[in-house]
Design an enzyme around this catalytic site. Sequence first.
Site, PDB file in Angstrom:
ATOM      1  N   CYS A 119       3.526 109.632  35.414  1.00  0.00           N
ATOM      2  CA  CYS A 119       2.219 109.405  36.409  1.00  0.00           C
ATOM      3  C   CYS A 119       1.267 109.935  35.528  1.00  0.00           C
ATOM      4  O   CYS A 119       0.137 109.328  35.247  1.00  0.00           O
ATOM      5  CB  CYS A 119       2.377 110.463  37.564  1.00  0.00           C
ATOM      6  SG  CYS A 119       3.483 109.542  38.742  1.00  0.00           S
ATOM      7  N   THR A 163       3.026 100.925  39.311  1.00  0.00           N
ATOM      8  CA  THR A 163       1.690 100.458  38.866  1.00  0.00           C
ATOM      9  C   THR A 163       1.891 100.825  37.649  1.00  0.00           C
ATOM     10  O   THR A 163       0.822 101.825  37.370  1.00  0.00           O
ATOM     11  CB  THR A 163       0.942 100.990  39.893  1.00  0.00           C
ATOM     12  OG1 THR A 163       0.848 102.370  40.041  1.00  0.00           O
ATOM     13  CG2 THR A 163       0.694 100.148  41.058  1.00  0.00           C
ATOM     14  N   LEU A 223      -0.654 126.045  33.609  1.00  0.00           N
ATOM     15  CA  LEU A 223      -1.484 126.589  32.679  1.00  0.00           C
ATOM     16  C   LEU A 223      -0.264 127.367  31.509  1.00  0.00           C
ATOM     17  O   LEU A 223      -0.677 128.119  30.918  1.00  0.00           O
ATOM     18  CB  LEU A 223      -1.999 127.930  33.248  1.00  0.00           C
ATOM     19  CG  LEU A 223      -3.445 128.369  32.760  1.00  0.00           C
ATOM     20  CD1 LEU A 223      -4.241 127.230  32.573  1.00  0.00           C
ATOM     21  CD2 LEU A 223      -3.796 129.487  33.506  1.00  0.00           C
ATOM     22  N   ASN A 224       0.812 126.428  31.196  1.00  0.00           N
ATOM     23  CA  ASN A 224       1.645 126.947  30.405  1.00  0.00           C
ATOM     24  C   ASN A 224       1.582 125.951  29.087  1.00  0.00           C
ATOM     25  O   ASN A 224       1.513 124.766  29.192  1.00  0.00           O
ATOM     26  CB  ASN A 224       3.109 126.783  30.801  1.00  0.00           C
ATOM     27  CG  ASN A 224       3.364 127.528  31.872  1.00  0.00           C
ATOM     28  OD1 ASN A 224       2.855 128.683  31.838  1.00  0.00           O
ATOM     29  ND2 ASN A 224       4.410 127.312  32.787  1.00  0.00           N
ATOM     30  N   GLY A 279       2.302 124.032  25.592  1.00  0.00           N
ATOM     31  CA  GLY A 279       3.448 123.491  25.240  1.00  0.00           C
ATOM     32  C   GLY A 279       3.266 121.979  24.520  1.00  0.00           C
ATOM     33  O   GLY A 279       2.307 121.854  23.804  1.00  0.00           O
ATOM     34  N   LYS A 316      -6.091 110.792  44.819  1.00  0.00           N
ATOM     35  CA  LYS A 316      -4.800 110.773  44.129  1.00  0.00           C
ATOM     36  C   LYS A 316      -5.138 110.810  42.502  1.00  0.00           C
ATOM     37  O   LYS A 316      -4.443 111.906  41.838  1.00  0.00           O
ATOM     38  CB  LYS A 316      -3.756 109.345  44.435  1.00  0.00           C
ATOM     39  CG  LYS A 316      -2.789 109.252  43.427  1.00  0.00           C
ATOM     40  CD  LYS A 316      -1.783 110.244  43.518  1.00  0.00           C
ATOM     41  CE  LYS A 316      -0.688 110.307  42.621  1.00  0.00           C
ATOM     42  NZ  LYS A 316       0.359 111.376  42.747  1.00  0.00           N
ATOM     43  N   THR A 367       0.267 104.582  43.249  1.00  0.00           N
ATOM     44  CA  THR A 367      -1.050 104.929  42.956  1.00  0.00           C
ATOM     45  C   THR A 367      -1.652 103.823  42.548  1.00  0.00           C
ATOM     46  O   THR A 367      -1.613 102.800  41.605  1.00  0.00           O
ATOM     47  CB  THR A 367      -0.911 105.869  41.733  1.00  0.00           C
ATOM     48  OG1 THR A 367      -0.025 106.890  42.263  1.00  0.00           O
ATOM     49  CG2 THR A 367      -2.157 106.400  41.382  1.00  0.00           C
ATOM     50  N   LEU A 373       4.590 113.584  45.453  1.00  0.00           N
ATOM     51  CA  LEU A 373       5.658 114.037  45.086  1.00  0.00           C
ATOM     52  C   LEU A 373       5.755 114.518  44.022  1.00  0.00           C
ATOM     53  O   LEU A 373       5.221 113.900  43.033  1.00  0.00           O
ATOM     54  CB  LEU A 373       6.978 113.384  45.913  1.00  0.00           C
ATOM     55  CG  LEU A 373       7.255 111.878  44.956  1.00  0.00           C
ATOM     56  CD1 LEU A 373       7.716 112.014  43.683  1.00  0.00           C
ATOM     57  CD2 LEU A 373       8.149 111.282  46.048  1.00  0.00           C
ATOM     58  N   ARG A 374       6.647 115.532  43.514  1.00  0.00           N
ATOM     59  CA  ARG A 374       6.751 116.033  42.038  1.00  0.00           C
ATOM     60  C   ARG A 374       8.044 115.575  41.768  1.00  0.00           C
ATOM     61  O   ARG A 374       9.284 115.927  42.364  1.00  0.00           O
ATOM     62  CB  ARG A 374       6.775 117.465  41.913  1.00  0.00           C
ATOM     63  CG  ARG A 374       5.299 117.844  42.155  1.00  0.00           C
ATOM     64  CD  ARG A 374       5.188 119.558  42.528  1.00  0.00           C
ATOM     65  NE  ARG A 374       5.626 119.738  43.499  1.00  0.00           N
ATOM     66  CZ  ARG A 374       5.813 121.037  44.234  1.00  0.00           C
ATOM     67  NH1 ARG A 374       5.080 122.059  43.166  1.00  0.00           N
ATOM     68  NH2 ARG A 374       6.262 121.357  45.507  1.00  0.00           N
TER      69      ARG A 374
HETATM   70  N1  LIG Z   1       7.400 108.675  39.997  1.00  0.00           N
HETATM   71  C1  LIG Z   1       6.453 109.756  40.664  1.00  0.00           C
HETATM   72  O1  LIG Z   1       6.737 110.935  40.617  1.00  0.00           O
HETATM   73  C2  LIG Z   1       5.285 109.328  41.246  1.00  0.00           C
HETATM   74  C3  LIG Z   1       4.599 110.370  42.287  1.00  0.00           C
HETATM   75  C4  LIG Z   1       3.587 109.928  42.938  1.00  0.00           C
HETATM   76  C5  LIG Z   1       3.063 108.531  42.906  1.00  0.00           C
HETATM   77  N2  LIG Z   1       3.838 107.616  42.260  1.00  0.00           N
HETATM   78  C6  LIG Z   1       3.352 106.148  42.206  1.00  0.00           C
HETATM   79  O2  LIG Z   1       4.149 105.370  43.254  1.00  0.00           O
HETATM   80  C7  LIG Z   1       4.456 104.103  42.599  1.00  0.00           C
HETATM   81  C8  LIG Z   1       5.966 103.996  42.231  1.00  0.00           C
HETATM   82  O3  LIG Z   1       6.477 105.119  41.343  1.00  0.00           O
HETATM   83  P1  LIG Z   1       7.948 104.850  41.010  1.00  0.00           P
HETATM   84  O4  LIG Z   1       7.971 106.167  40.090  1.00  0.00           O
HETATM   85  O5  LIG Z   1       8.787 104.939  42.344  1.00  0.00           O
HETATM   86  O6  LIG Z   1       8.208 103.531  40.074  1.00  0.00           O
HETATM   87  P2  LIG Z   1       9.695 103.124  39.913  1.00  0.00           P
HETATM   88  O7  LIG Z   1       9.430 102.082  38.576  1.00  0.00           O
HETATM   89  O8  LIG Z   1      10.814 104.205  39.887  1.00  0.00           O
HETATM   90  O9  LIG Z   1      10.029 102.191  41.203  1.00  0.00           O
HETATM   91  C9  LIG Z   1       9.439 100.900  41.441  1.00  0.00           C
HETATM   92  C10 LIG Z   1      10.413  99.984  42.084  1.00  0.00           C
HETATM   93  O10 LIG Z   1       9.800  98.746  42.656  1.00  0.00           O
HETATM   94  C11 LIG Z   1      10.485  97.705  42.417  1.00  0.00           C
HETATM   95  N3  LIG Z   1       9.869  96.408  42.689  1.00  0.00           N
HETATM   96  C12 LIG Z   1       8.806  96.017  41.661  1.00  0.00           C
HETATM   97  N4  LIG Z   1       8.215  94.910  42.203  1.00  0.00           N
HETATM   98  C13 LIG Z   1       8.763  94.529  43.319  1.00  0.00           C
HETATM   99  C14 LIG Z   1       8.610  93.551  44.285  1.00  0.00           C
HETATM  100  N5  LIG Z   1       7.697  92.757  44.129  1.00  0.00           N
HETATM  101  N6  LIG Z   1       9.163  93.772  45.534  1.00  0.00           N
HETATM  102  C15 LIG Z   1      10.235  94.780  45.780  1.00  0.00           C
HETATM  103  N7  LIG Z   1      10.482  95.770  44.795  1.00  0.00           N
HETATM  104  C16 LIG Z   1       9.672  95.692  43.706  1.00  0.00           C
HETATM  105  C17 LIG Z   1      11.062  97.903  41.070  1.00  0.00           C
HETATM  106  O11 LIG Z   1      12.354  97.007  40.828  1.00  0.00           O
HETATM  107  C18 LIG Z   1      11.465  99.528  41.184  1.00  0.00           C
HETATM  108  O12 LIG Z   1      12.794  99.807  41.705  1.00  0.00           O
HETATM  109  C19 LIG Z   1       3.729 103.942  41.256  1.00  0.00           C
HETATM  110  O13 LIG Z   1       2.282 103.684  41.627  1.00  0.00           O
HETATM  111  C20 LIG Z   1       3.343 105.562  40.836  1.00  0.00           C
HETATM  112  O14 LIG Z   1       2.346 105.740  40.179  1.00  0.00           O
HETATM  113  C21 LIG Z   1       4.840 107.961  41.426  1.00  0.00           C
END
Ligand SMILES: NC(=O)c1ccc[n+]([C@@H]2O[C@H](COP(=O)([O-])OP(=O)(O)OC[C@H]3O[C@@H](n4cnc5c(N)ncnc54)[C@H](O)[C@@H]3O)[C@@H](O)[C@H]2O)c1
Length: 446
Positions: free
Chosen positions: A265, A88, A255-256, A258, A209, A125, A152-153
């Site tokens: 995110c 997203t 609190l670092n 930088g 979130k 998200t 997740l981090r």
């Molecule tokens: N990366 C993080 O640390 C993290 C942590 C918490 C929440 N989030 C949230 O989780 C969500 C995903 O984040 P991410 O980092 O994994 O994204 P990402 O870009 O790494 O992965 C998204 C995946 O979805 C696939 N995709 C897109 N459209 C699709 C569809 N219609 N059908 C099937 N697959 C499709 C893409 O090809 C891609 O592989 C976001 O909303 C993000 O804000 C991410």
Amino acid sequence: MNKIKKISVIGSGYVGLIQGVGLAELGFEVVGIDIDETKVKALNKGECPLYEEGLEELLKKHVNKNLVFTTSYEPIKESEIIFLCVGTPQDKDGNADLRFLFSAVEKIKETIDKNDYKVIVIKSTVPVGTNRKVKELLKDYNVDVVSNPEFLREGIAVYDFFNPERIVLGFENLDNKKPIEIMKHVYKYFDEKGIPFIITNWETAELTKYASNAFLATKISFINELAKLSDKVKADIKTISYAMGLDKRIGNKFLNAGIGYGGSCFPKDVKALIKQFENNDIEPILIKATDIVNEEQIKWFFEKIKNYYGNLNGKTFAVLGLAFKPNTDDLRESRAIKLIDMLLENGAIVKGFDYVKKARKNATNLYKFDKSMAFYGYNIYILDDLYETVKDVDGIIVTVEYNEFNNENWEKISNLVKRKVIFDGRNILVPEKIKKFGFTYFGVGR
Ligand SMILES: NC(=O)c1ccc[n+]([C@@H]2O[C@H](COP(=O)([O-])OP(=O)(O)OC[C@H]3O[C@@H](n4cnc5c(N)ncnc54)[C@H](O)[C@@H]3O)[C@@H](O)[C@H]2O)c1
């Protein structure tokens, strides 16, 4: 309750892949669905397209056993539970771009039978109101929609999957026990471990979130703003952070001081939260300031470098760290990349390094294909060896918080560089140690 046979996870990025692999490790049969054919092919061969500690091992353990990947939505027909983990990203106005999410929902609509019961769990998200919209799109279907934001981090994502601090679940109607029971069954492992479950409505889950990310981002921007003053008045922000952090009400995390937060995110989620305030006719004073401070921080640090050298044209810099934080290959909104761009635009030559091999590979691809080598000339080099990177440079710039930098051979480094100058954008080096080898050290607010 019947045993859940198959779980579909749509989107195999950082969140979806960890979710899929994690659920497979918990014993479920999982199908990972992604539109990226290359990614799917690699995953089915047990090759991990992204770097997370421990992920490839778990992938190899389960792939083609109780975990498969496909580009087809057909398997969702046999899944009672469908997790949505698509990206997203930020749209041009700062809102969350929900195109991927709605396109996945359309595909679900085309694929499933109207009468087959499904629980659709949104892990991506998404702004407040999105779960409601998804339910509206599926109103003729026998589905329940659940909001289950991911916390997740990156860098320790596998650990976080098995050890979450809380599980937030938002439902349309808390009197409808069926989806609640199903989610508790899927997450039984965590329930038994005593992880707190927050069972609430859609809107609360969605906003939790954004609230969490914006709060952490605000802590970072707070200390970064303070660092500018500390810098000017010759105080030491690291000592200030330490002393502040000992107060349990404040805590020492995030609190670092930088060069600001990056990643996939915080920047986009803070901006999307600002938009949600504005769309509801509320002025987001504090959260807007968080965003502004972050955007300014990297510029402030760059000015510090520029002021020292006067003219950056033709100067060579070693940039230590490429990704947005340690132990990841993720370059999205990386401050290191922003800084490299500023250096290149000012005529400097950049030699970049990161301990994570895939981060180096991603950076090579970024500059080769996305930004065009022709545009920047041949002024950027991504190197596999830290000592090669620092050779003959006019300055070293630390951009990622790797403690490992302290364990490098600084005597050797001091003999390799052209000028012994360090800009530590993460305050991670021990200045006393570095200065012993003749380096001039600049930190952030110290
Ligand atoms: N990366 C993080 O640390 C993290 C942590 C918490 C929440 N989030 C949230 O989780 C969500 C995903 O984040 P991410 O980092 O994994 O994204 P990402 O870009 O790494 O992965 C998204 C995946 O979805 C696939 N995709 C897109 N459209 C699709 C569809 N219609 N059908 C099937 N697959 C499709 C893409 O090809 C891609 O592989 C976001 O909303 C993000 O804000 C991410």
